[in-house]
Design an enzyme around this catalytic site. Structure first.
Site, PDB file in Angstrom:
ATOM      1  N   HIS A  38      17.155 -31.605 -19.852  1.00  0.00           N
ATOM      2  CA  HIS A  38      17.727 -31.655 -18.397  1.00  0.00           C
ATOM      3  C   HIS A  38      16.266 -32.182 -17.672  1.00  0.00           C
ATOM      4  CE1 HIS A  38      15.308 -27.893 -17.980  1.00  0.00           C
ATOM      5  NE2 HIS A  38      16.161 -27.249 -18.707  1.00  0.00           N
ATOM      6  N   HIS A  41      12.913 -30.873 -18.657  1.00  0.00           N
ATOM      7  CA  HIS A  41      12.358 -31.493 -19.990  1.00  0.00           C
ATOM      8  C   HIS A  41      11.964 -32.519 -19.585  1.00  0.00           C
ATOM      9  CE1 HIS A  41      15.651 -28.444 -21.692  1.00  0.00           C
ATOM     10  NE2 HIS A  41      14.176 -27.868 -22.168  1.00  0.00           N
ATOM     11  N   GLY A 151       6.878 -25.231 -19.744  1.00  0.00           N
ATOM     12  CA  GLY A 151       7.416 -25.200 -18.275  1.00  0.00           C
ATOM     13  C   GLY A 151       7.180 -23.732 -17.842  1.00  0.00           C
ATOM     14  N   LYS A 153       8.812 -21.995 -15.860  1.00  0.00           N
ATOM     15  CA  LYS A 153       9.927 -21.079 -15.626  1.00  0.00           C
ATOM     16  C   LYS A 153       9.984 -20.100 -16.619  1.00  0.00           C
ATOM     17  CE  LYS A 153      14.223 -22.157 -16.960  1.00  0.00           C
ATOM     18  NZ  LYS A 153      14.415 -21.020 -17.777  1.00  0.00           N
ATOM     19  N   SER A 189      17.475 -25.300 -16.232  1.00  0.00           N
ATOM     20  CA  SER A 189      17.668 -24.501 -17.053  1.00  0.00           C
ATOM     21  C   SER A 189      19.076 -24.969 -18.083  1.00  0.00           C
ATOM     22  CB  SER A 189      17.939 -23.006 -17.100  1.00  0.00           C
ATOM     23  OG  SER A 189      18.412 -22.404 -18.212  1.00  0.00           O
TER      24      SER A 189
END
Ligand code: PAF
Length: 257
Positions: A38, A41, A151, A153, A189
């Protein structure tokens, strides 16, 4: 557009390529993923392209980091689409190894961390970070990159990988990259594709609650009221981290507070 990436399923082939790249003195940037690429990335790949002469992407759905078989079975597999995106992102090498290649030892050997890995996500997903750290150690040794991009996240993962690299004197620089969000604030995600329409519309309230609440306990209470199943919300340093389930999909996120 650049050439399509060289897709490598046999690691021996990569080791030969790596030998030539290193001999030419070229810098290697590495983006490890489990596929279902996504925009998040793609932002890591873009940064790697800017900072290195060669960019390597790995796509490997690592079974040892799934504590729940159903979650593994539901994990989206989109290799053909990922190859097209990797081509557009000008990836040079796409590593897509098999379990046998990554785990010749059948996971007899593992890397574990004895403190932070059992907190937050680790307390809800037993063995998860052993699987993550082990596969990341293997991938870093395989790729031998100058820089690897992770990342923010997955903040706990990032911290644990940084710690492992330091503890084991690995030479790859770990480069943290900011979270990429959908317009309504939901962090990108691979698991978001598993959200039903109803769960997807509720999901954007997760980052909002983390951001707008005065304390972690207020965010937790607010999320419960809104219909989320809350694994945790905790303030660590300058960050507020959380994990929730909505419509059977587990989401994690964190914000600067
Ligand atoms: O963040 C991920 O996608 C995975 O945990 C990683 C780092 C690729 C290891 O399997």
């Amino acid at each position: 557009m650049a050439y399509a990436p060289v897709v490598i399923t046999d690691l021996k082939q990569w080791f030969e390529k790596r030998h030539f790249i290193k001999r030419q003195g070229k810098k290697i940037g590495f983006v490890p993923t489990m596929g279902a690429l996504h925009q998040g990335h793609l932002s890591l790949l873009e940064k790697s392209r800017r900072e290195n002469e060669v960019t390597v992407l790995s796509i490997y759905v690592n079974p040892t980091q799934f504590d729940n078989k159903e979650d593994l079975a539901k994990y989206p597999l989109t290799l053909e689409r990922d190859k097209t995106l990797a081509h557009k992102a000008e990836v040079d090498f796409l590593l897509a190894p098999t379990f046998e290649q990554i785990y010749p030892d059948k996971y007899r050997y593992k890397v574990s961390e004895s403190d932070f890995s059992s907190k937050l996500c680790g307390s809800h997903r037993p063995g998860h970070f052993d699987g993550v750290l082990t596969v990341v150690m293997k991938l870093l040794n395989i790729v031998q990159a100058d820089r690897a991009y992770f990342g923010e996240k997955d903040f706990q993962q990032l911290e644990l990988v940084r710690g492992m690299v330091e503890a084991f004197f690995l030479t790859t620089e770990i480069v943290p990259c900011p979270i990429v969000r959908e317009e309504d604030g939901l962090a990108m995600s691979s698991r978001n594709v598993n959200l039903s329409a109803e769960a997807r519309s509720l999901a954007s309230r997760f980052p909002a609650a983390l951001r707008d609440s005065l304390s972690a306990s207020e965010a937790k209470a607010r999320l419960k009221l809104e219909g989320f199943e809350v694994d945790y919300v905790e303030d660590i340093g300058t960050r507020r981290l959380g994990a929730v389930k909505v419509g059977g999909v587990r989401l994690i996120d964190n914000v600067e507070r």
